[in-house]
Design a protein around this motif. Structure first.
Motif, mmCIF file in Angstrom:
data_model
loop_
_atom_site.group_PDB
_atom_site.id
_atom_site.type_symbol
_atom_site.label_atom_id
_atom_site.label_comp_id
_atom_site.label_asym_id
_atom_site.label_seq_id
_atom_site.Cartn_x
_atom_site.Cartn_y
_atom_site.Cartn_z
ATOM 1 N N ARG A 291 -8.001 -4.355 11.484
ATOM 2 C CA ARG A 291 -7.183 -3.803 10.749
ATOM 3 C C ARG A 291 -6.350 -5.069 10.033
ATOM 4 O O ARG A 291 -6.221 -6.265 10.236
ATOM 5 C CB ARG A 291 -6.041 -3.095 11.227
ATOM 6 N N ARG A 292 -6.065 -4.731 8.557
ATOM 7 C CA ARG A 292 -5.562 -5.663 7.783
ATOM 8 C C ARG A 292 -3.862 -5.603 8.022
ATOM 9 O O ARG A 292 -3.509 -4.386 8.213
ATOM 10 C CB ARG A 292 -5.723 -5.427 6.174
ATOM 11 N N THR A 293 -3.215 -6.660 8.165
ATOM 12 C CA THR A 293 -1.791 -6.346 8.175
ATOM 13 C C THR A 293 -1.115 -7.282 7.414
ATOM 14 O O THR A 293 -1.331 -8.514 7.175
ATOM 15 C CB THR A 293 -1.467 -7.103 9.724
ATOM 16 N N ILE A 294 -0.075 -6.570 6.842
ATOM 17 C CA ILE A 294 0.813 -7.098 5.521
ATOM 18 C C ILE A 294 2.183 -7.290 6.468
ATOM 19 O O ILE A 294 2.829 -6.454 6.839
ATOM 20 C CB ILE A 294 0.994 -6.415 4.255
ATOM 21 N N LEU B 257 -3.970 4.606 3.724
ATOM 22 C CA LEU B 257 -4.133 3.403 4.119
ATOM 23 C C LEU B 257 -4.675 3.337 5.663
ATOM 24 O O LEU B 257 -3.670 3.038 6.609
ATOM 25 C CB LEU B 257 -2.892 2.448 3.883
ATOM 26 N N ASN C 190 -6.604 1.424 7.359
ATOM 27 C CA ASN C 190 -6.866 0.323 8.211
ATOM 28 C C ASN C 190 -5.907 -0.894 7.599
ATOM 29 O O ASN C 190 -6.333 -2.162 7.836
ATOM 30 C CB ASN C 190 -8.238 -0.176 8.011
ATOM 31 N N THR C 191 -4.789 -0.620 7.157
ATOM 32 C CA THR C 191 -3.696 -1.600 6.759
ATOM 33 C C THR C 191 -2.346 -1.183 7.427
ATOM 34 O O THR C 191 -1.971 -0.025 7.397
ATOM 35 C CB THR C 191 -3.461 -1.570 5.276
ATOM 36 N N ASP C 192 -2.023 -2.146 8.070
ATOM 37 C CA ASP C 192 -0.705 -2.004 8.898
ATOM 38 C C ASP C 192 0.343 -2.869 8.178
ATOM 39 O O ASP C 192 0.280 -3.740 7.449
ATOM 40 C CB ASP C 192 -0.651 -2.460 10.127
#
Length: 226
Positions: A39-42, A214, A216-218
């Motif tokens: 997962r992508r994490t911002i 979203l 797969n984005t945390d």
């Protein structure tokens, strides 16, 4: 059995095998794409002096058409008027979801996990989460506690120090900003060095636009207490 029948059976068997392989590959690819590790994490890190503070710097994460802010944290050892009598050690956060184009926010759903530097769960909303959230929690449990994620929600609660959850809509008449205060009474007093607020599987819609998801984005706010 005729030769044509044998050929037809062979061809059908090949087709079935190919379809089965394709299905397995698709399922594997989907699970892998949305797995915890991929997962992508911002992230953004906020420096804080106390457990009762409003934030104005490094407290926002920008998406294409939405800004998400952690506006503040609170800690009330004696509870507050929004909680049940007897609830103590109430930890709270305020989240703001602001349209970047001055368009009304018409729908917004998300899950969250809040934890400290010891991976104690201060609050979470994933007990009734989606399948994507369940996958996330399984990976979270493996990552933080080195435990099997089977029965993931009960496993997560084993590491929780919260006793409840209260979510309060804090929005004004300005519908371009959806604001929410989230409280949780805790089982003990806390003095954390760090608190992580993770927002997962955000779904939202702005007026006149398609719904965004979203999976797969945390979004993660890391609060460091100096």
């Amino acid at each position: 059995m005729s030769k044509k029948s044998k050929v037809a059976i062979i061809l059908m068997t090949i087709v079935i095998v190919v379809l089965a392989i394709a299905l397995i590959y698709t399922i594997y690819s989907f699970n892998d794409e949305y797995s915890y590790s991929n997962r992508r994490t911002i992230q953004t890190t906020i420096k804080s002096q106390s457990l009762n503070e409003s934030f104005t710097e490094n407290n926002s994460i920008d998406l294409d058409d939405l800004t998400v802010k952690l506006s503040g944290v609170t800690y009330e050892p004696d509870g507050n008027e929004n909680m049940q009598e007897g609830d103590k050690n109430v930890f709270g956060i305020t989240l703001d979801f602001e349209s970047k184009e001055d368009i009304n926010v018409t729908d917004l759903v998300y899950d969250f996990i809040i934890f400290n530097e010891n991976n104690e769960i201060i609050n979470n909303s994933v007990n009734f989460g989606t399948n994507d959230t369940k996958k996330y929690v399984q990976g979270f449990i493996k990552d933080k506690y080195n435990e099997n994620g089977f029965n993931s929600f009960s496993k997560l609660n084993e590491h929780a120090i919260k006793t409840g959850l209260v979510q309060m809509n804090n929005s004004s008449e300005d519908l371009t900003n959806f604001s929410e205060i989230i409280y949780s009474p805790l089982t003990k007093e806390i003095n954390p060095k760090q608190v992580n607020v993770r927002i997962i599987n955000l779904r939202y819609q702005l007026e006149g636009k398609d719904r965004e998801y979203l999976p797969n984005t945390d979004l993660e706010f890391i609060v460091d207490f100096e």
